[in-house]
Motif scaffolding. Structure first.
Motif, PDB file in Angstrom:
ATOM      1  N   PHE A 223       0.926  -1.227  -0.068  1.00  0.00           N
ATOM      2  CA  PHE A 223      -0.006  -0.119  -0.135  1.00  0.00           C
ATOM      3  C   PHE A 223       0.880   1.292   0.073  1.00  0.00           C
ATOM      4  O   PHE A 223       2.011   1.241   0.535  1.00  0.00           O
ATOM      5  N   LYS A 224       0.436   2.341  -0.672  1.00  0.00           N
ATOM      6  CA  LYS A 224       1.040   3.821  -0.606  1.00  0.00           C
ATOM      7  C   LYS A 224       0.377   4.673   0.008  1.00  0.00           C
ATOM      8  O   LYS A 224      -0.905   4.432   0.244  1.00  0.00           O
ATOM      9  N   ASP A 225       0.844   5.767   0.038  1.00  0.00           N
ATOM     10  CA  ASP A 225       0.161   6.958   0.772  1.00  0.00           C
ATOM     11  C   ASP A 225      -1.211   7.328   0.142  1.00  0.00           C
ATOM     12  O   ASP A 225      -2.043   7.743   0.794  1.00  0.00           O
ATOM     13  N   PHE A 229      -4.970   7.634   1.856  1.00  0.00           N
ATOM     14  CA  PHE A 229      -5.767   8.842   1.637  1.00  0.00           C
ATOM     15  C   PHE A 229      -7.129   8.499   0.853  1.00  0.00           C
ATOM     16  O   PHE A 229      -8.194   9.022   1.504  1.00  0.00           O
ATOM     17  N   GLU A 230      -6.977   7.562  -0.104  1.00  0.00           N
ATOM     18  CA  GLU A 230      -8.251   7.133  -0.399  1.00  0.00           C
ATOM     19  C   GLU A 230      -9.254   6.428   0.279  1.00  0.00           C
ATOM     20  O   GLU A 230     -10.465   6.654   0.442  1.00  0.00           O
ATOM     21  N   LEU A 231      -8.651   5.641   1.048  1.00  0.00           N
ATOM     22  CA  LEU A 231      -9.341   4.813   2.019  1.00  0.00           C
ATOM     23  C   LEU A 231      -9.949   5.887   3.149  1.00  0.00           C
ATOM     24  O   LEU A 231     -11.008   5.355   3.855  1.00  0.00           O
ATOM     25  N   GLY A 232      -9.329   6.543   3.527  1.00  0.00           N
ATOM     26  CA  GLY A 232      -9.438   7.657   4.812  1.00  0.00           C
ATOM     27  C   GLY A 232     -10.665   8.519   4.389  1.00  0.00           C
ATOM     28  O   GLY A 232     -11.662   8.710   5.161  1.00  0.00           O
ATOM     29  N   ARG A 233     -10.677   8.781   3.282  1.00  0.00           N
ATOM     30  CA  ARG A 233     -12.079   9.395   2.645  1.00  0.00           C
ATOM     31  C   ARG A 233     -13.267   8.851   2.754  1.00  0.00           C
ATOM     32  O   ARG A 233     -14.457   9.615   2.824  1.00  0.00           O
ATOM     33  N   HIS A 234     -13.368   7.462   2.891  1.00  0.00           N
ATOM     34  CA  HIS A 234     -14.497   6.866   3.171  1.00  0.00           C
ATOM     35  C   HIS A 234     -14.779   6.290   4.614  1.00  0.00           C
ATOM     36  O   HIS A 234     -15.619   5.839   4.760  1.00  0.00           O
ATOM     37  N   THR A 235     -14.267   7.335   5.566  1.00  0.00           N
ATOM     38  CA  THR A 235     -14.497   6.917   6.840  1.00  0.00           C
ATOM     39  C   THR A 235     -14.864   8.569   7.379  1.00  0.00           C
ATOM     40  O   THR A 235     -14.690   9.619   6.923  1.00  0.00           O
ATOM     41  N   HIS A 236     -15.082   8.565   8.534  1.00  0.00           N
ATOM     42  CA  HIS A 236     -14.997   9.802   9.457  1.00  0.00           C
ATOM     43  C   HIS A 236     -13.967  10.132  10.128  1.00  0.00           C
ATOM     44  O   HIS A 236     -13.710   9.817  11.322  1.00  0.00           O
ATOM     45  N   HIS A 237     -13.165  10.522   9.278  1.00  0.00           N
ATOM     46  CA  HIS A 237     -11.779  10.939   9.841  1.00  0.00           C
ATOM     47  C   HIS A 237     -11.010   9.907  10.513  1.00  0.00           C
ATOM     48  O   HIS A 237     -10.339   9.984  11.484  1.00  0.00           O
ATOM     49  N   ALA A 238     -10.967   8.601  10.095  1.00  0.00           N
ATOM     50  CA  ALA A 238     -10.300   7.345  10.956  1.00  0.00           C
ATOM     51  C   ALA A 238      -8.999   7.832  10.393  1.00  0.00           C
ATOM     52  O   ALA A 238      -8.258   8.495   9.520  1.00  0.00           O
ATOM     53  N   GLN A 239      -8.090   7.084  11.547  1.00  0.00           N
ATOM     54  CA  GLN A 239      -6.627   7.406  11.389  1.00  0.00           C
ATOM     55  C   GLN A 239      -6.153   6.230  10.469  1.00  0.00           C
ATOM     56  O   GLN A 239      -6.595   4.901  10.700  1.00  0.00           O
ATOM     57  N   THR A 240      -5.501   6.389   9.662  1.00  0.00           N
ATOM     58  CA  THR A 240      -4.747   5.296   8.690  1.00  0.00           C
ATOM     59  C   THR A 240      -3.445   4.980   9.162  1.00  0.00           C
ATOM     60  O   THR A 240      -2.651   5.950   9.232  1.00  0.00           O
ATOM     61  N   ILE A 241      -3.171   3.788   9.416  1.00  0.00           N
ATOM     62  CA  ILE A 241      -1.877   3.235   9.946  1.00  0.00           C
ATOM     63  C   ILE A 241      -1.106   2.369   9.119  1.00  0.00           C
ATOM     64  O   ILE A 241      -2.001   1.249   8.930  1.00  0.00           O
TER      65      ILE A 241
END
Length: 281
Positions: A223-225, A229-241
């Motif tokens: 996975f890349k940055d 970013f794309e996955l984070g957009r489909h959440t309510h400000h989830a932290q991506t780690i």
């Protein structure tokens, strides 16, 4: 003289018979290769997969017999192994069947931490390295008790654990990754989905569990940055780690290193938490 024949039943219920302690081992699973090395069996390992990257030097000293899904049967036959060590999830039934006439195939099946300890103990018996096996079991149990103490007052977090893109796939339930997520007090929003590694529609992530954290595993997909970013957009400000997939999916002796890693991971989660709520310490 007594016949030395011994029988061992593997973790999918097959019984193998050995006339002697095996001297030539082919391992079809990266984490089990690492374990065999840690049990002091480096000299007996003759064949490994191209994904067996720990310890690193084995790639240059052992014969590579293909991947975990595609093995080179003829290369294995030429190595004249006394035993082949496989895994139900990593290798296919076809592979196991195709190798049975070369040597006995012992198959692990690991969902829980208990299954893992049982595997280590059994391999200790098969290879006559019971003391080494006991040492690793004790280390794991010690690390586990310490980690349970550490995590017991930490809050539960909802998360999704991604392993693949195109299509997006996650860890579901009934697998080792999910067991380790539970140990970390992480509630896997996809635990109840069909299949161990279900495909998911990321646009539905909010309504299907709304994770607070999105984990991106380092393997099998890099996975890349922009994926974060794309996955984070489909959440309510989830932290991506980004997480080290080996720590969550390699059973065997790797767990001894996984527990301190999990503590660091939790600290990363807490830091971000404070940050989100505007607490600047």
């Amino acid at each position: 003289m007594e016949p030395k024949t011994k029988s061992f039943t593997d973790q999918i219920g097959n019984t193998i018979t050995l006339n002697d302690t095996p001297k030539r081992i082919v391992s079809l699973v990266p984490s089990q290769t690492e374990l065999l090395f840690d049990l002091g069996l480096e000299d007996r390992l003759v064949g490994i997969t191209k994904f067996c990257v720990h310890p690193y030097h084995l790639k240059s000293t052992k014969k590579i017999i293909g991947g975990t899904k595609k093995v080179h049967v003829e290369k294995i036959r030429l190595l004249q192994p006394d035993i082949i060590i496989a895994n139900k999830e990593e290798n296919t039934q076809e592979i196991v069947e195709s190798l049975k006439n070369i040597a006995p195939v012992w198959v692990s099946n690991i969902i829980t931490l208990e299954d893992n300890l049982e595997m280590i103990e059994e391999l200790g018996k098969i290879f006559s390295v019971r003391t080494q096996a006991r040492k690793w079991i004790d280390k794991i149990n010690y690390g586990l008790a310490d980690f349970k103490q550490y995590i017991k007052d930490k809050p539960v977090k909802r998360a999704a654990y991604f392993i693949w893109k195109n299509p997006y796939m996650v860890a579901g339930g009934d697998n080792f990754i999910n067991e380790l997520l539970k140990l970390n007090k992480i509630e896997n929003i996809y635990e109840k989905n069909e299949g161990r590694y279900p495909e998911v529609v990321v646009q539905k992530m909010r309504i299907q569990g709304d994770p607070q954290i999105v984990f991106l595993s380092s393997e099998p997909y890099p996975f890349k940055d922009e994926d974060a970013f794309e996955l984070g957009r489909h959440t309510h400000h989830a932290q991506t780690i980004f997480v080290d997939g080996e720590m969550f999916s390699w059973y065997g002796s790797r767990l001894v290193k996984a527990f301190p890693y999990f503590k660091q991971l939790r600290e990363r989660m807490i830091l971000e938490d404070d940050h989100d709520h505007g607490h600047h310490h």
